[in-house]
Design an enzyme around this catalytic site. Sequence first.
Site, short mmCIF file in Angstrom:
data_model
loop_
_atom_site.label_atom_id
_atom_site.label_comp_id
_atom_site.label_asym_id
_atom_site.label_seq_id
_atom_site.Cartn_x
_atom_site.Cartn_y
_atom_site.Cartn_z
CG HIS A 102 49.11 59.75 59.21
ND1 HIS A 102 49.27 59.20 60.59
CD2 HIS A 102 48.43 58.48 58.81
CE1 HIS A 102 49.09 58.18 60.68
NE2 HIS A 102 48.37 57.62 59.73
CB SER A 116 48.93 54.09 59.84
OG SER A 116 47.74 54.69 60.52
CG ASP A 162 50.42 61.98 61.87
OD1 ASP A 162 49.08 62.08 62.16
OD2 ASP A 162 50.84 60.92 62.13
#
Length: 496
Positions: free
Chosen positions: A454, A165, A429
């Site tokens: 993700h 991330s 994602d």
Amino acid sequence: MRALIVLPLLFSLSCGWKIFHLGKFRGPKSEVSPSRAFPDLWFDQKLDHFDPTSDKLWKQRYFVNDEFHEKGGPVFLMIGGEGKADAIWMEQGMWVEYAKQFKALCFQVEHRFYGKSHPTENSSVKNLVYLSSEQALADLSYFIRQMNKKYSLPRGTQWVTFGGSYPGSLSAWMRLKYPHLVHAAVSASGPLLAVADFSEYMRVVRDSLATHSDECVSAVAEANKQFEILLRHRIGQQRIDKLFNLCDSVVDSSKNDISNLYETLAGNFAGVVQYNKDNRQFEGAIGANITIDVVCDIMTKSSIGSAVTRYAAVNDLLMKTYDQKCLDYKYENMINEFRNETLEGATGAGRQWMYQTCTEFGFFQTSTLPTQPFADHFPVDFFIQQCSDVYGPRYNKELLSNGILRTNVMYGALQLEVSRVVFVHGSIDPWHALGITKSDNNEAPAIYINGTAHCANMYPESQDDPSQLTAARQRITGLLAQWLQPSARSVRFQPV
């Protein structure tokens, strides 16, 4: 407990559970402790790395696991993100499996202004000037130098950064900015292109819902059309109050209230998409069983009622899962929560991350794409207004535009030139739209995993993992083996 209003924010450490993670509310977490103790350790860190006249220091938190380390082995550094560092990651997750194989010493460093790492006494605008990705990268560089000394690591010890991330972005940028300290990097689900109007996010949400069926996407679009019709008259507004269990009646609500309501309801689906089947249960995440299939099964079950009734049923499912008593969509309530300057205020780390989006990244998940199914009621100006309302009028469109330009110039956006970096993304994602998913550079390959969401490659292995996820992890292992060979030692590496 009133439902927490959410902004398009990013969260967090190694893609671990947080209330905010790249924009969507994830609900409460059951605390899970590692099988062995990993005590909080503290490091004297500089407050401002870019002012040579400043000698102010603060205490930054980190964890260490030396269980697998053998002399001459590499050092793995898990980069903390916009949330509390979680010790469970010191013994679980794929990076730990890599550490076992390569006999690595493992560190996890908490990001400044998040968790327990408080450079200042509060998060006032005056203090938030010390919060930036640049300062965070410099923190890591000083940490590496000091750990080399503290652990008497031999000359040429190879450091590898890991992150998912926002920390995935930092991992790649660390290799870019500090190649003499970082030998290689694994960047999972990291957005590299800063952009204000991230309309492509909802395109991927639409496409991911369509992996269940086109009927699901059509039902979501129809639900929003019916929602718009209900909003036009008082009887319809009162029905919305009841259907969606609103804390306050939508009657006579402001334009910003309505935008916030639309964005929050769209976020129900976006959050499910983003974390679809991500195997995060090991860290105590609640709601991991709510997948694309679950919400789309609801949206396509006509026996429940009209499309908007089914839309409300999804909202009800999530509210019950996260123990929400009612849905608080009021704009002013949200703004007041984000004005809380305590470092662990009502929004947790939301105020800090929102500051970074307003000054560095944008990343606002808007409704401006014509083909997305959530109606067009939360454009980019809605989010920029939040920046101004929370931090002051100076935090406007011009400041954001300049900050985004600066970020892309500093880090190279999607054209950054690096070696020994692997970029990993999943097709489900939505954040892959801002990352590198294809690469012709063998020294900086991209792995695009069909059907995963993700940071999927970072979680522990599961018997339910699709074959393409297993293959991706095996390829990462192969790249690390290649990069950690003695012949791969960087000629630019200097002892510190």
